[in-house]
Design a protein around this motif. Structure first.
Motif, short mmCIF file in Angstrom:
data_model
loop_
_atom_site.label_atom_id
_atom_site.label_comp_id
_atom_site.label_asym_id
_atom_site.label_seq_id
_atom_site.Cartn_x
_atom_site.Cartn_y
_atom_site.Cartn_z
N SER A 30 0.83 -1.21 0.00
CA SER A 30 0.00 0.00 0.00
C SER A 30 0.86 1.25 0.00
O SER A 30 0.54 2.23 -0.71
CB SER A 30 -0.93 0.00 1.21
OG SER A 30 -1.78 -1.11 1.20
N MET A 31 1.94 1.24 0.76
CA MET A 31 2.82 2.41 0.77
C MET A 31 3.48 2.62 -0.59
O MET A 31 3.70 3.76 -1.03
CB MET A 31 3.89 2.25 1.86
CG MET A 31 3.33 2.20 3.27
SD MET A 31 2.33 3.63 3.75
CE MET A 31 0.66 2.96 3.64
N LEU A 32 3.79 1.51 -1.29
CA LEU A 32 4.36 1.65 -2.63
C LEU A 32 3.33 2.23 -3.59
O LEU A 32 3.67 3.02 -4.48
CB LEU A 32 4.84 0.29 -3.13
CG LEU A 32 6.09 -0.28 -2.46
CD1 LEU A 32 6.42 -1.66 -3.01
CD2 LEU A 32 7.28 0.65 -2.66
N PHE A 33 2.07 1.85 -3.43
CA PHE A 33 1.01 2.42 -4.27
C PHE A 33 0.84 3.91 -3.98
O PHE A 33 0.60 4.71 -4.88
CB PHE A 33 -0.30 1.68 -4.02
CG PHE A 33 -0.58 0.60 -5.02
CD1 PHE A 33 -1.43 0.82 -6.08
CD2 PHE A 33 0.02 -0.64 -4.89
CE1 PHE A 33 -1.69 -0.18 -7.01
CE2 PHE A 33 -0.23 -1.65 -5.80
CZ PHE A 33 -1.08 -1.43 -6.87
N LEU A 48 10.43 6.46 -6.58
CA LEU A 48 11.14 6.22 -7.84
C LEU A 48 11.84 7.47 -8.35
O LEU A 48 13.00 7.41 -8.78
CB LEU A 48 10.14 5.70 -8.88
CG LEU A 48 10.71 5.34 -10.25
CD1 LEU A 48 11.77 4.26 -10.12
CD2 LEU A 48 9.60 4.90 -11.20
N SER A 49 11.17 8.60 -8.30
CA SER A 49 11.81 9.84 -8.76
C SER A 49 12.98 10.22 -7.87
O SER A 49 13.99 10.73 -8.36
CB SER A 49 10.78 10.97 -8.81
OG SER A 49 10.26 11.24 -7.51
N GLY A 50 12.86 9.95 -6.56
CA GLY A 50 13.99 10.22 -5.67
C GLY A 50 15.20 9.37 -5.99
O GLY A 50 16.34 9.84 -5.97
N GLY A 86 4.77 11.01 -11.37
CA GLY A 86 3.32 10.96 -11.55
C GLY A 86 2.77 9.56 -11.71
O GLY A 86 1.60 9.31 -11.38
N ALA A 87 3.60 8.62 -12.20
CA ALA A 87 3.12 7.26 -12.44
C ALA A 87 4.06 6.22 -11.84
O ALA A 87 4.17 5.11 -12.37
CB ALA A 87 2.95 7.02 -13.93
N GLY A 88 4.71 6.57 -10.75
CA GLY A 88 5.68 5.65 -10.15
C GLY A 88 5.05 4.37 -9.64
O GLY A 88 5.66 3.30 -9.69
N GLY A 89 3.81 4.47 -9.13
CA GLY A 89 3.15 3.27 -8.63
C GLY A 89 2.97 2.22 -9.71
O GLY A 89 3.15 1.02 -9.47
N GLY A 90 2.62 2.66 -10.93
CA GLY A 90 2.47 1.72 -12.03
C GLY A 90 3.81 1.23 -12.56
O GLY A 90 3.96 0.05 -12.89
N LEU A 91 4.80 2.12 -12.63
CA LEU A 91 6.11 1.73 -13.14
C LEU A 91 6.82 0.77 -12.19
O LEU A 91 7.68 -0.01 -12.62
CB LEU A 91 6.97 2.98 -13.37
CG LEU A 91 6.47 3.94 -14.45
CD1 LEU A 91 7.31 5.21 -14.47
CD2 LEU A 91 6.49 3.27 -15.82
N TYR A 105 -3.61 3.28 -19.10
CA TYR A 105 -4.02 4.66 -19.36
C TYR A 105 -3.35 5.66 -18.41
O TYR A 105 -2.88 6.71 -18.87
CB TYR A 105 -5.54 4.78 -19.27
CG TYR A 105 -6.02 6.20 -19.20
CD1 TYR A 105 -6.02 7.02 -20.34
CD2 TYR A 105 -6.46 6.75 -17.99
CE1 TYR A 105 -6.44 8.33 -20.27
CE2 TYR A 105 -6.88 8.06 -17.92
CZ TYR A 105 -6.87 8.85 -19.06
OH TYR A 105 -7.27 10.16 -19.00
N PRO A 106 -3.30 5.42 -17.08
CA PRO A 106 -2.63 6.39 -16.22
C PRO A 106 -1.17 6.63 -16.59
O PRO A 106 -0.68 7.76 -16.52
CB PRO A 106 -2.76 5.77 -14.82
CG PRO A 106 -3.94 4.87 -14.91
CD PRO A 106 -3.92 4.32 -16.29
N THR A 107 -0.47 5.58 -16.99
CA THR A 107 0.93 5.74 -17.38
C THR A 107 1.05 6.58 -18.64
O THR A 107 1.94 7.43 -18.75
CB THR A 107 1.57 4.37 -17.59
OG1 THR A 107 1.39 3.57 -16.42
CG2 THR A 107 3.06 4.50 -17.85
#
Length: 313
Positions: A58-61, A68-70, A156-161, A185-187
């Protein structure tokens, strides 16, 4: 620009640019993220077997984009978790969505009217995340358009990546679900936003930042609402993607003939083998028939000799 002045949306765009995400929009983002995790196959079973693995997923989501950006900006990946208030808020929402008695919280949030509101608020946070990633990269790499796009996309889309790593936490390994192989679609919409904001930051797009924020947010919110109301998961860019693919990547290649020959060779080998097998079988059957005929003739000759011997005696 003239159209924006005519519509008198300058005040609205400034209001969006000055809007605070905490706590309401962040809560909406956490609720929709945890609900997305709960709706994954096998997530409820993991929540019963290992609550810690479920919490970590959940925290990763919720914070996957910041993590990821960090990492891409050579910053500590645990830095997004240093904000105890946000982590505590996300943890409370995780508990309520997964372990609330009678699933009351999840059932209420899954109602279509409330889900529309929460999804729209989440899309607003997407705008801020993408812009924040592009601005962060622009502060260190002012002339690198690619880096700004990559950081904005990741934030913006780290959870999916990071979905493959998150699946490993739950004991699932599905490399075919990699977002780079088949983007959701979100990615896709996040990547488009990262490109637009990076072009605006480098002055290649003649548009004010707050105006671009408003246009992008309205587009994402309206399109997400349309997808929820119609129950469709089709991307609005499907036609453009198909046209670009057929134009640039599906043209005839000099290796096409070689590939087709390679694909046909096993079939030809199989056909030859089948023909040889049939011929061998036919030949063996003919030989067997001839052998039986000769054996029968020999037996008949022996019987004739036996009868002649009896007659002579």
């Amino acid at each position: 620009m003239d159209l924006i002045r005519v519509l008198n949306v300058d005040a609205l765009s400034h209001g969006l640019a000055n809007l605070s995400m905490f706590p309401y929009f962040d809560v909406a983002h956490y609720v929709m993220s945890v609900m997305a995790l709960r709706e994954q196959p096998g997530a409820l079973d993991v929540s019963r077997r290992s609550p810690f693995a479920c919490w970590f997923s959940s925290m990763l989501f919720c914070f996957g984009g910041a993590v990821l950006s960090g990492m891409m900006m050579a910053e500590p990946p645990v830095a997004p978790l240093s904000n105890s208030t946000n982590v505590l808020l996300a943890s409370i929402i995780w508990y309520l969505v997964f372990y609330c008695p009678q699933d009351l919280v999840y059932c209420c949030a899954a109602l279509l009217p409330l889900r529309l509101v929460l999804s729209g608020m989440k899309e607003v946070t997407r705008t801020w995340k993408v812009l924040g990633g592009v601005t962060q990269a622009h502060g260190k790499y002012k002339d690198s358009l690619l880096v700004m796009i990559a950081i904005g996309w990741a934030k913006g889309a780290g959870g999916g990546l990071m979905s493959n790593f998150e699946q490993l936490v739950r004991g699932v390994w599905k490399p075919e679900t990699n977002e780079l192989l088949k983007m959701s679609y979100p990615t896709k919409i996040t990547l488009i936003g990262a490109v637009l904001f990076a072009l605006q930051q480098t002055n290649y797009l003649p548009l004010q930042k707050h105006h671009l924020m408003l246009i992008y947010t309205i587009f994402t919110v309206v399109n997400k609402s349309r997808m929820l109301l119609t129950g469709s998961s089709t991307s609005p860019f499907a036609v453009i993607e198909s046209a670009v693919y057929k134009t640039l990547f599906a043209s005839s290649s000099p290796y096409a003939a070689l590939v087709s020959e390679t694909e046909k060779t096993p079939a030809d080998d199989c056909t030859t083998a089948e023909k040889t097998s049939v011929a061998t079988t036919k030949e063996s059957s003919e030989n067997g028939t001839a052998g039986r005929r000769s054996l029968k003739a020999k037996e008949q000759a022996e019987e004739a000799d036996t009868r002649n011997c009896k007659k002579s005696n």
